[in-house]
Design a protein around this motif. Structure first.
Motif, PDB file in Angstrom:
ATOM      1  N   ASN A 154      88.092 -73.788 -28.083  1.00 44.07           N
ATOM      2  CA  ASN A 154      88.532 -73.402 -26.746  1.00 44.07           C
ATOM      3  C   ASN A 154      89.840 -72.621 -26.795  1.00 44.07           C
ATOM      4  OD1 ASN A 154      86.361 -74.832 -25.725  1.00 44.07           O
ATOM      5  ND2 ASN A 154      87.545 -76.691 -25.409  1.00 44.07           N
ATOM      6  N   ASP A 155      89.964 -71.664 -25.871  1.00 44.37           N
ATOM      7  CA  ASP A 155      91.230 -70.943 -25.671  1.00 44.37           C
ATOM      8  C   ASP A 155      91.746 -70.307 -26.961  1.00 44.37           C
ATOM      9  OD1 ASP A 155      91.481 -71.853 -22.893  1.00 44.37           O
ATOM     10  OD2 ASP A 155      91.802 -73.817 -23.807  1.00 44.37           O
ATOM     11  N   CYS A 156      90.828 -69.777 -27.749  1.00 40.82           N
ATOM     12  CA  CYS A 156      91.199 -69.130 -29.011  1.00 40.82           C
ATOM     13  C   CYS A 156      91.106 -67.611 -28.874  1.00 40.82           C
ATOM     14  CB  CYS A 156      90.291 -69.606 -30.145  1.00 40.82           C
ATOM     15  SG  CYS A 156      90.446 -71.368 -30.521  1.00 40.82           S
ATOM     16  N   ILE A 157      91.771 -66.942 -29.807  1.00 38.03           N
ATOM     17  CA  ILE A 157      91.723 -65.474 -29.854  1.00 38.03           C
ATOM     18  C   ILE A 157      91.196 -65.060 -31.222  1.00 38.03           C
ATOM     19  CG2 ILE A 157      93.046 -63.341 -29.756  1.00 38.03           C
ATOM     20  CD1 ILE A 157      95.022 -64.746 -27.914  1.00 38.03           C
ATOM     21  N   PHE A 158      90.092 -64.302 -31.223  1.00 36.64           N
ATOM     22  CA  PHE A 158      89.472 -63.831 -32.459  1.00 36.64           C
ATOM     23  C   PHE A 158      89.575 -62.306 -32.498  1.00 36.64           C
ATOM     24  CE2 PHE A 158      87.364 -67.750 -31.278  1.00 36.64           C
ATOM     25  CZ  PHE A 158      87.261 -68.461 -32.465  1.00 36.64           C
ATOM     26  N   GLU A 159      90.274 -61.786 -33.518  1.00 35.00           N
ATOM     27  CA  GLU A 159      90.281 -60.331 -33.683  1.00 35.00           C
ATOM     28  C   GLU A 159      88.896 -59.863 -34.137  1.00 35.00           C
ATOM     29  OE1 GLU A 159      92.617 -58.171 -33.082  1.00 35.00           O
ATOM     30  OE2 GLU A 159      94.265 -59.526 -32.579  1.00 35.00           O
ATOM     31  N   ASN A 160      88.383 -60.468 -35.179  1.00 32.52           N
ATOM     32  CA  ASN A 160      87.034 -60.209 -35.675  1.00 32.52           C
ATOM     33  C   ASN A 160      86.383 -61.557 -35.965  1.00 32.52           C
ATOM     34  OD1 ASN A 160      87.016 -57.089 -36.198  1.00 32.52           O
ATOM     35  ND2 ASN A 160      88.914 -57.832 -37.129  1.00 32.52           N
ATOM     36  N   ALA A 161      85.115 -61.684 -35.605  1.00 29.66           N
ATOM     37  CA  ALA A 161      84.440 -62.974 -35.799  1.00 29.66           C
ATOM     38  C   ALA A 161      83.004 -62.743 -36.232  1.00 29.66           C
ATOM     39  CB  ALA A 161      84.486 -63.805 -34.517  1.00 29.66           C
ATOM     40  N   ASN A 162      82.526 -63.669 -37.062  1.00 22.85           N
ATOM     41  CA  ASN A 162      81.160 -63.572 -37.583  1.00 22.85           C
ATOM     42  C   ASN A 162      80.576 -64.986 -37.666  1.00 22.85           C
ATOM     43  OD1 ASN A 162      78.793 -63.160 -39.000  1.00 22.85           O
ATOM     44  ND2 ASN A 162      79.702 -61.775 -40.501  1.00 22.85           N
ATOM     45  N   PHE A 163      79.529 -65.229 -36.874  1.00 21.98           N
ATOM     46  CA  PHE A 163      78.864 -66.535 -36.868  1.00 21.98           C
ATOM     47  C   PHE A 163      77.392 -66.382 -37.282  1.00 21.98           C
ATOM     48  CE2 PHE A 163      82.353 -66.827 -33.885  1.00 21.98           C
ATOM     49  CZ  PHE A 163      82.889 -68.079 -34.106  1.00 21.98           C
ATOM     50  N   LYS A 164      77.103 -65.513 -38.188  1.00 23.60           N
ATOM     51  CA  LYS A 164      75.727 -65.197 -38.543  1.00 23.60           C
ATOM     52  C   LYS A 164      75.024 -66.347 -39.265  1.00 23.60           C
ATOM     53  CE  LYS A 164      76.225 -60.155 -39.024  1.00 23.60           C
ATOM     54  NZ  LYS A 164      76.107 -59.017 -39.963  1.00 23.60           N
ATOM     55  N   ASP A 165      73.719 -66.474 -38.970  1.00 23.42           N
ATOM     56  CA  ASP A 165      72.799 -67.347 -39.721  1.00 23.42           C
ATOM     57  C   ASP A 165      73.254 -68.804 -39.780  1.00 23.42           C
ATOM     58  OD1 ASP A 165      71.080 -65.154 -40.516  1.00 23.42           O
ATOM     59  OD2 ASP A 165      72.710 -64.558 -41.838  1.00 23.42           O
ATOM     60  N   LEU A 183      82.792 -72.586 -26.646  1.00 24.28           N
ATOM     61  CA  LEU A 183      83.720 -71.484 -26.932  1.00 24.28           C
ATOM     62  C   LEU A 183      84.397 -70.976 -25.661  1.00 24.28           C
ATOM     63  CD1 LEU A 183      81.485 -69.472 -29.426  1.00 24.28           C
ATOM     64  CD2 LEU A 183      83.497 -70.794 -30.012  1.00 24.28           C
ATOM     65  N   LYS A 184      84.436 -71.789 -24.630  1.00 27.47           N
ATOM     66  CA  LYS A 184      84.914 -71.326 -23.326  1.00 27.47           C
ATOM     67  C   LYS A 184      86.364 -70.846 -23.390  1.00 27.47           C
ATOM     68  CE  LYS A 184      86.209 -75.972 -21.733  1.00 27.47           C
ATOM     69  NZ  LYS A 184      85.976 -77.002 -20.707  1.00 27.47           N
ATOM     70  N   ASN A 185      86.652 -69.846 -22.563  1.00 26.84           N
ATOM     71  CA  ASN A 185      87.997 -69.269 -22.409  1.00 26.84           C
ATOM     72  C   ASN A 185      88.525 -68.596 -23.680  1.00 26.84           C
ATOM     73  OD1 ASN A 185      88.267 -70.233 -19.700  1.00 26.84           O
ATOM     74  ND2 ASN A 185      88.740 -72.249 -20.521  1.00 26.84           N
ATOM     75  N   SER A 186      87.653 -68.296 -24.617  1.00 30.99           N
ATOM     76  CA  SER A 186      88.089 -67.613 -25.840  1.00 30.99           C
ATOM     77  C   SER A 186      87.971 -66.105 -25.674  1.00 30.99           C
ATOM     78  CB  SER A 186      87.266 -68.083 -27.043  1.00 30.99           C
ATOM     79  OG  SER A 186      87.541 -69.444 -27.330  1.00 30.99           O
ATOM     80  N   ILE A 187      88.758 -65.386 -26.460  1.00 36.84           N
ATOM     81  CA  ILE A 187      88.789 -63.925 -26.384  1.00 36.84           C
ATOM     82  C   ILE A 187      88.376 -63.361 -27.741  1.00 36.84           C
ATOM     83  CG2 ILE A 187      90.220 -61.898 -25.986  1.00 36.84           C
ATOM     84  CD1 ILE A 187      92.022 -63.633 -24.235  1.00 36.84           C
ATOM     85  N   PHE A 188      87.421 -62.421 -27.715  1.00 32.51           N
ATOM     86  CA  PHE A 188      86.963 -61.741 -28.930  1.00 32.51           C
ATOM     87  C   PHE A 188      87.350 -60.265 -28.792  1.00 32.51           C
ATOM     88  CE2 PHE A 188      84.301 -65.402 -28.218  1.00 32.51           C
ATOM     89  CZ  PHE A 188      84.185 -65.985 -29.467  1.00 32.51           C
TER      90      PHE A 188
END
Length: 735
Positions: free
Chosen positions: A168-179, A188-193
């Motif tokens: 929650n409430d996280c900031i991701f510059e780049n993210a990968n949740f594959k497979d 993942l509410k209130n998060s920023i990608f």
């Protein structure tokens, strides 16, 4: 390669310290050749229970050098706040935790082929910054909790999470949740990608909450499978989201409702919502899911994916129906809410005197209305036979007894509940109820214009239902007229109203309270109209009969049993073929039936065509109230057609004359020459053709008026069916 331990650089000194901590045979090193320089890495193998909090020397090394832990099968609880580069490969870790640290950013944290075996929490990251964090091919036996953290690069590939994944409430510059496979709730509410994020081919077994997330760049959900309904409400996609091959296992109304109710129960169990009313929580959940489907629908429409967009629109309407259902108060109270309601009712004990006075007043009004009603319909008793009169008196006595009990002055909790519900009732609720019923009907008949086969079969069923209703009604009317039992229409109408009441009572758990009120109100209206208006009681009977047929057909159509489906479809198509052969005009409900004279005089024309010249002459005289059938007035063959027109044009007068001729003691009410009347009556009674013509006139009138009244309802039903059919067909053709 061996390390020269005699050197005095920091790496060598740190290596010595690691050997002292873990043992010489368990600490090695590796040189990594990079673009600009050569990096040296400490490798720690096969160690147990690392205490990184109390070991200050180890903490200093973590902030300076790169350390990798290999094949460590029992690391236990690992708490590292400050570090530079650390990696775990093929390790078993109980818990890994990293809190807010003094360093501005943690460069690299890597987990490869690791297993986290704690049954409480596996990963805890709170309010800290990471440059790179990597999870690959890892297994988590319990939860991952991340809150208020920032990541430049977050890689979570091919991992299995058996517990909750909360970020929650996280900031991701780049993210990968594959497979990856998430077996429990994902939040993942209130998060920023900020840049691209990929969830490709991941599986979410339970509820996934993305609400109020911000996707500043590409968000790819390609091939993602949601086993339960996710929440995308208030999500913003600044650029196109890739939703190709995104699958929802929850597709039906029951599946989505189950998922929504489960989320509502989870919120009710949350401490933040314990003081909020249950209805408010459920309404909020349904609204969130509806907004989620609306957002996905809009996103898919903008990308030209009309098929998936229509499915999300259907699910959006599902949630709207649930929302209306909850707003109308259909959902039952929990034990907690029920106790509050009981306490409220107990507080009304002080108002018992006023309630008793209220019911006394209502009782008085009801009794007065019953007396007025009985007085207003006393004239109809003359046309009743003894049996019908007895049944009517018995029915009125039963109604009076029920009302007497319902409005008695005895204390009764459910009566107070009724009064409380009446006081709380709002007119606006009926508008909501109408919207709810429309959604309910469209869902069950066409699945909101997405199932062409379903609406086609339902349209066929409605045509067959009306055709079967006409067949039964016509045959019953013929039987009633031949037996001279016209008074039975009133009794049968009341019985049909009772049947509808029984059907409502038997489905009270499935029917909304406002639906019951509406049906009861219509039943009372039909009852009040049926009793005083005896001359059109057959119309009321026909409308109720058609309503009962339609209700039963709709009930059978909703059955999920294969046997019921096969029988219903078979009977529908057999009746449809019969309708095509006998009454093809029923297929087109827009035909103007009110200008079709043949319909109104069908049976009369058949009997007239069978009559000879003498009978036609006598019928013509009777049409002009001439009872002298022995007159020598002759009609030639050329005037036969004119006689038929005269008879048809004056059939109401002819019916009144037959009423006098066939009614017992009718001579007392005749004002003309009684000798002629007696002679005419003798002649008419001795010839069955007059009775057949009399019955034909009455039956034509009854059938015609019943047909017109029920046909109006049939037109409304068919317009809705044809609208749904054309709209569904158009959508399917576009798809």
């Amino acid at each position: 390669m061996e390390l020269n331990l005699n050197k005095s650089d920091n790496f060598v000194q740190n290596h010595k310290k690691l050997q002292e901590i873990f043992g010489d045979n368990k600490v090695k090193f590796r040189n990594e050749i990079g673009v600009d320089y050569t990096k040296r890495v400490h490798i720690v193998q096969d160690v147990d229970q690392i205490n990184m909090v109390k070991n200050e020397q180890l903490q200093d090394i973590l902030q300076q050098d790169i350390i990798e832990f290999h094949e460590c099968k029992n690391l236990g609880y690992v708490l590292i706040n400050d570090f530079k580069n650390i990696a775990f490969k093929n390790c078993k870790i109980e818990i890994f935790e990293s809190r807010k640290s003094d360093t501005e950013i943690k460069e690299n944290l890597t987990f490869l082929d690791c297993e986290f075996y704690s049954m409480n929490e596996n990963i805890v990251l709170n309010s800290t910054n990471f440059k790179n964090i990597i999870f690959k091919d890892c297994i988590f036996n319990s939860s991952i909790k991340i809150s208020g953290s920032k990541f430049e690069n977050f890689i979570f590939e091919n991992c299995d999470v058996n517990g909750k994944f909360i970020a929650n409430d996280c900031i991701f510059e780049n993210a990968n949740f594959k497979d990856s496979h998430f077996y429990d709730i994902v939040n993942l509410k209130n998060s920023i990608f900020k840049n691209n994020v990929y969830f490709n081919n991941s599986i979410f077994n339970k509820f996934a909450d993305f609400h109020e997330c911000e996707f500043k760049n590409t968000a790819s959900f390609y091939g993602v499978t949601f086993c339960q309904t996710p929440n995308f409400s208030s999500v913003s996609f600044d650029k196109k989201a890739i939703l190709i091959n995104m699958a929802f296992n929850s597709k039906t109304f029951d599946d989505i409702k189950r998922d929504c109710d489960e989320e509502a129960k989870n919120r009710l169990n949350d401490d933040k919502h314990t003081n909020k009313p249950e209805q408010e929580i459920y309404t909020k959940v349904y609204s969130d899911f509806r907004s989620s489907f609306a957002l996905l629908k809009h996103t898919l429409n903008s990308s030209g994916n009309l098929i998936d967009a229509s499915n999300h629109h259907k699910a959006e309407l599902y949630c709207k129906e649930m929302e209306l259902e909850c707003s109308l108060g259909i959902k039952k109270y929990t034990a907690k809410q029920q106790n509050k309601q009981d306490m409220y009712i107990q507080r009304t004990d002080k108002q018992d005197i006023n309630i008793i006075r209220f019911f006394k007043f209502i009782k008085f009004i009801i009794l007065v209305l019953i007396l007025i009603l009985i007085w207003s319909i006393k004239s109809m008793f003359n046309i009743f036979r003894n049996t019908a009169k007895f049944i009517l008196y018995l029915l009125l006595f039963t109604i009076f007894t029920i009302l007497l009990y319902l409005f008695s002055t005895k204390k009764c909790a459910w009566k107070r509940k009724i009064l409380i519900s009446i006081n709380k009732l709002k007119i606006n609720n009926f508008t909501l109820w109408f919207d709810y019923m429309v959604l309910y009907l469209y869902r069950n008949t066409s699945n909101h214009h997405t199932n062409l086969n379903k609406i086609f079969n339902f349209t066929i069923l409605m045509i067959a239902t009306y055709g079967l209703n006409l067949l039964c009604t016509y045959n019953f009317n013929s039987f009633v007229i031949q037996q001279g039992m016209e008074a039975i229409y009133t009794i049968l109408s009341i019985i049909l109203i009772g049947c509808l009441a029984i059907l409502v009572a038997s489905n009270k758990k499935k029917i909304h309270l406002l639906s019951i009120r509406a049906i009861v109100f219509l039943s009372l209206v039909f009852t009040m109209i049926t009793l005083p208006l005896q001359h059109i009681s057959y119309v009321t009977f026909g409308i109720l009969m058609y309503g009962l047929f339609t209700f039963l057909a709709f009930y059978l159509f909703m059955q999920k049993s294969k046997i019921a489906i096969i029988i219903t479809k078979t009977v529908s198509y057999v009746i449809l073929v019969s309708v095509l052969l006998i009454h093809p005009e029923l297929i087109n409900p827009t035909l103007n039936i009110f200008n079709k004279e043949n319909m109104q005089n069908q049976l009369l024309l058949e009997e007239i065509n069978k009559a000879n010249y003498e009978i036609l002459s006598n019928l013509t005289r009777l049409s002009f109230r001439d009872c002298d059938l022995k007159s020598e007035t002759k009609f030639d063959e050329g005037s036969i057609i004119n006689q038929r027109e005269i008879i048809i044009a004056n059939k109401e007068t002819l019916e009144n004359m037959f009423d006098l001729l066939f009614a017992p003691k009718s001579i007392d009410n005749f004002t003309g020459n009684k000798d002629d009347f007696i002679k005419t009556k003798t002649i008419v009674e001795n010839q069955d053709i007059y009775l057949k013509i009399y019955n034909a006139i009455k039956l034509d009138k009854i059938n015609s008026q019943t047909y017109k009244s029920t046909y109006i309802l049939y037109i409304l039903v068919m317009i809705l069916c044809l609208y749904s059919l054309t709209k569904t067909a158009r959508k399917n053709s576009v798809m």
